[in-house]
Structures are given as C-alpha cells and as structure tokens.
Scaffold this motif. Structure first.
Motif, mmCIF file in Angstrom:
data_model
loop_
_atom_site.group_PDB
_atom_site.id
_atom_site.type_symbol
_atom_site.label_atom_id
_atom_site.label_comp_id
_atom_site.label_asym_id
_atom_site.label_seq_id
_atom_site.Cartn_x
_atom_site.Cartn_y
_atom_site.Cartn_z
ATOM 1 N N HIS A 1 0.832 -1.201 0.000
ATOM 2 C CA HIS A 1 0.000 0.000 0.000
ATOM 3 C C HIS A 1 0.872 1.259 0.000
ATOM 4 C CE1 HIS A 1 -3.855 1.951 0.340
ATOM 5 N NE2 HIS A 1 -3.466 2.646 1.388
ATOM 6 N N ILE B 1 0.679 -3.995 -8.360
ATOM 7 C CA ILE B 1 0.656 -4.019 -6.893
ATOM 8 C C ILE B 1 -0.628 -4.686 -6.411
ATOM 9 C CG2 ILE B 1 0.442 -2.575 -4.817
ATOM 10 C CD1 ILE B 1 3.255 -2.638 -5.750
ATOM 11 N N GLU C 1 2.401 1.696 -3.455
ATOM 12 C CA GLU C 1 1.408 2.197 -4.398
ATOM 13 C C GLU C 1 1.342 3.726 -4.362
ATOM 14 O OE1 GLU C 1 -3.468 2.289 -4.671
ATOM 15 O OE2 GLU C 1 -2.478 0.525 -3.801
ATOM 16 N N HIS C 2 1.248 4.292 -3.156
ATOM 17 C CA HIS C 2 1.193 5.755 -3.039
ATOM 18 C C HIS C 2 2.492 6.401 -3.482
ATOM 19 C CE1 HIS C 2 -2.735 5.871 -1.345
ATOM 20 N NE2 HIS C 2 -2.420 5.285 -0.217
ATOM 21 N N VAL D 1 0.548 0.166 -10.415
ATOM 22 C CA VAL D 1 -0.427 0.019 -9.332
ATOM 23 C C VAL D 1 -1.300 -1.208 -9.565
ATOM 24 C CG1 VAL D 1 -2.464 1.070 -8.271
ATOM 25 C CG2 VAL D 1 -0.411 2.442 -8.657
ATOM 26 N N GLU E 1 2.640 6.622 -7.293
ATOM 27 C CA GLU E 1 1.821 7.720 -7.795
ATOM 28 C C GLU E 1 2.525 9.065 -7.616
ATOM 29 O OE1 GLU E 1 -2.501 5.591 -6.866
ATOM 30 O OE2 GLU E 1 -1.611 6.987 -5.417
#
Length: 351
Positions: free
Chosen positions: A188, A223, A191-192, A220, A195
């Motif tokens: 998680h 992921i 993922e951020h 993502v 971005e």
C-alpha cells in the motif's frame, strides 16, 4: 538505536573538486540542476537503494536516468558510508528518492553536503503508521493537493525542527522509536509512492507526463496483483505465526493475515547489531520448540550467533526458513522480487 551511521556532514572539498571534472552534469550556481542533465536529456533520478531505483525505472521508463546509491546485498543501508562520488551524483539529481525513518540516513547528509535543490520523496511518509500520515491520506482521498514531498532546501531544516524524528550525535537521522521503517515491504505504501513519483516526474518533464501516469497506473495494477496473492495466503493461513529475526518483512506478513510472534527484544537486538539478551534467546528457542511457528524469515544481510542458533533450531524442527533481503537481488524488478517473496511464503506455509 546503536546501529548508527557515521557519515560526514560535509565531504572533503578537495575530493569533490577533483571528481567534478568527471561529472556528467552541470549544477547551477545555487546547486540546482537546470532541466534534464544527462547527455540523452532524460530526467535524472537518484535513489538511496536499488529497491527505489527499480520503482522509479518502472514509472519513468525510457525518459529517466536512474542511479541507485546502494545496489549490492553486501551493503547495509543502516551502516553505509557515503563517498565523494555519491555527493557528485546527488548534485546532478532532479528527483531524489529515499526511504527515510532512519533507515538510509546517509541520504540526508548527502543532500545537505551536495547543496542540491532537487525534490526529495521520502517513502515512509506514504505509510499509514508514519507520524503525520493522516494528513497525506486526507489530501489523497480528497484530491486536495500533491503527495508529501520536500525540496532538498527544506530537507534538513524540516527534520531539524522536531518533526518526530530522533537524532543522535554522529548520525544524521536516527530511527523513530516504535515505527517499522522497512516500508517497501508494504504494498500500500509503495502504491502511493509510485503515484507520487509519476506526479513529480510529470512536473519535471511535462511532455512525458501522460507516459509517467500510464506507467504508474500499470504499476499500481501489478501491486494489486501482489495484494491478491497476499489475500490468497490470508484465506488459507490467516493467524499462522511467523518468526522474523529482524522486522524487515513484517509489513508483508501482516498484509497476508499472518502473525509476527517474534519476541520484540530479539528482532530489535538483531536490527541494532546488539547481542540478544540470554533470557530473550531462551524464550525464542522455547517458542520454536513449541511447534507454534509455521515459518521463519531471516534477513541474510544482518545477523549473528543468536540468529544462526534460532535458524538451526527451526531447521531441526522442520520449520521452513526463508531469506528476505533488504535490497533487490540481481536480475529482479521490484514487482518480480515481491512476487517471488510472496510465492516462497505461500509455498512454505503449504509444505
């Protein structure tokens, strides 16, 4: 914490000047770079380890030139001593990616010493458990602004103001008590971070912003595939107990619904490079002998006699012993490496 970094805050000026003639970048007078600075016109990214370098390459594709300071499993980021060449590398960076949280404190010293004004992305700031992470989540959910980042100008100043980071003399950036800084094992968080990398690369090279966004979207999605694999483990083995010699893989095993049953003082002592207290070692051996441990995971980049002892005990009880490293194995990408770890964990639980 005792495993501290003894990195000079300022590297020798003579060494830097001697190397400057070989550098492929031309920093501006204020330390900033004026647009893409490598010969091919690509955006220059510097990452503390090849883990973050691999993520940046996945997002940037052909439009970035990525250099990772640490690329070998023989190099421990906690203890890495930066060189004058590393400082020159930072001078040419347009985007810097570090782990933070005391893990790769040499990066803070390098950024300061190089005078770089590159944007600095700090991975721990994208983790829910990190102090102040709530504001990031709110902003992300509301699309109210960019993900957390700071320029190199602000990097040292912000940490010095007392932002929840513990500092120690001789160490540019110490660990945060109670926080597991090994956030690249948390899908998680990654993922951020992916971005955010796409967003900042798009600002540096607007003509390729759509490419960066598309690459991040694909990343993502992959992921999400990792999370699906972790969900499959949870569906069959939720609550299974795991012994970790160091807290490196804890985020991953928790995402799989597994339980970290390791006595805290054992993994903490190994991480700090200290001897495990005899009473804690005895407790750990008894736990292994109890038959409650389904899998043991060790970090082959650190350890000592006590780690070897619990590994041998686990093997004698036919408990699978896995090795999860801190840096990317040769020939792997971040995604293939994480999937390999997840597959190994699934297979060990099924054995």
């Amino acid at each position: 914490m005792t495993r501290r970094l003894f990195v000079p805050l300022a590297l020798g000026a003579a060494s830097v000047l001697a190397l400057a003639g070989c550098a492929g970048t031309t920093p501006a007078a204020d330390g900033a770079t004026d647009g893409p600075t490598d010969a091919s016109g690509k955006v220059v990214v510097v990452a503390s380890t090849n883990v973050y370098g691999s993520i940046a390459e996945s997002i940037g594709g052909d439009f970035v030139e990525v250099t990772s300071i640490i690329t070998s499993s023989a190099q421990d980021p906690h203890e890495y001593e930066a060189s004058a060449q590393d400082q020159l590398t930072l001078q040419g960076a347009q985007l810097v990616i570090e782990n933070g949280g005391g893990y790769d404190g040499f990066m803070e010293s390098l950024v300061e010493a190089s005078g770089s004004t590159a944007e600095v992305l700090t991975a721990v700031e994208y983790n829910h458990d990190y102090p102040g992470a709530e504001s990031h989540d709110d902003a992300h959910a509301d699309e109210a602004g960019p993900a957390p980042s700071e320029s190199a100008d602000d990097h040292d100043h912000e940490h010095a103001e007392g932002d929840g980071h513990d500092h120690a003399e001789g160490d540019g950036h110490n660990h945060i008590e109670g926080f597991n800084e090994h956030v690249w094992y948390d899908p998680h968080t990654v993922e951020h971070l992916a971005e955010a990398i796409a967003e900042h690369l798009g600002e540096l090279a607007p003509e390729h912003a759509a490419d960066f966004t598309a690459n991040a979207d694909a990343f993502v999605e992959d992921i999400a595939g990792l999370e699906d694999s972790l969900g499959q483990i949870e569906a069959t083995d939720a609550g299974a107990k795991v012994f970790v010699t160091e807290p490196v893989p804890v985020y991953l095993i928790e995402a799989a619904g597994l339980v970290n049953a390791t006595p805290g003082e054992f993994s903490e002592s190994v991480e700090e490079g200290q001897d495990v207290p005899p009473a804690t070692l005895l407790e750990s051996l008894q736990l292994i002998d109890s038959g409650e441990i389904a899998v043991m995971i060790v970090n082959p980049q650190t350890g000592g006699a006590e780690t070897t002892q619990v590994m041998d005990e686990a093997k004698s009880k036919n408990i699978p012993v896995l090795e999860f490293t801190e840096t990317l194995p040769e020939g792997q990408t971040y995604l293939s490496w994480m999937q390999s770890n997840i597959t190994a964990l699934s297979d060990a639980l099924a054995a």
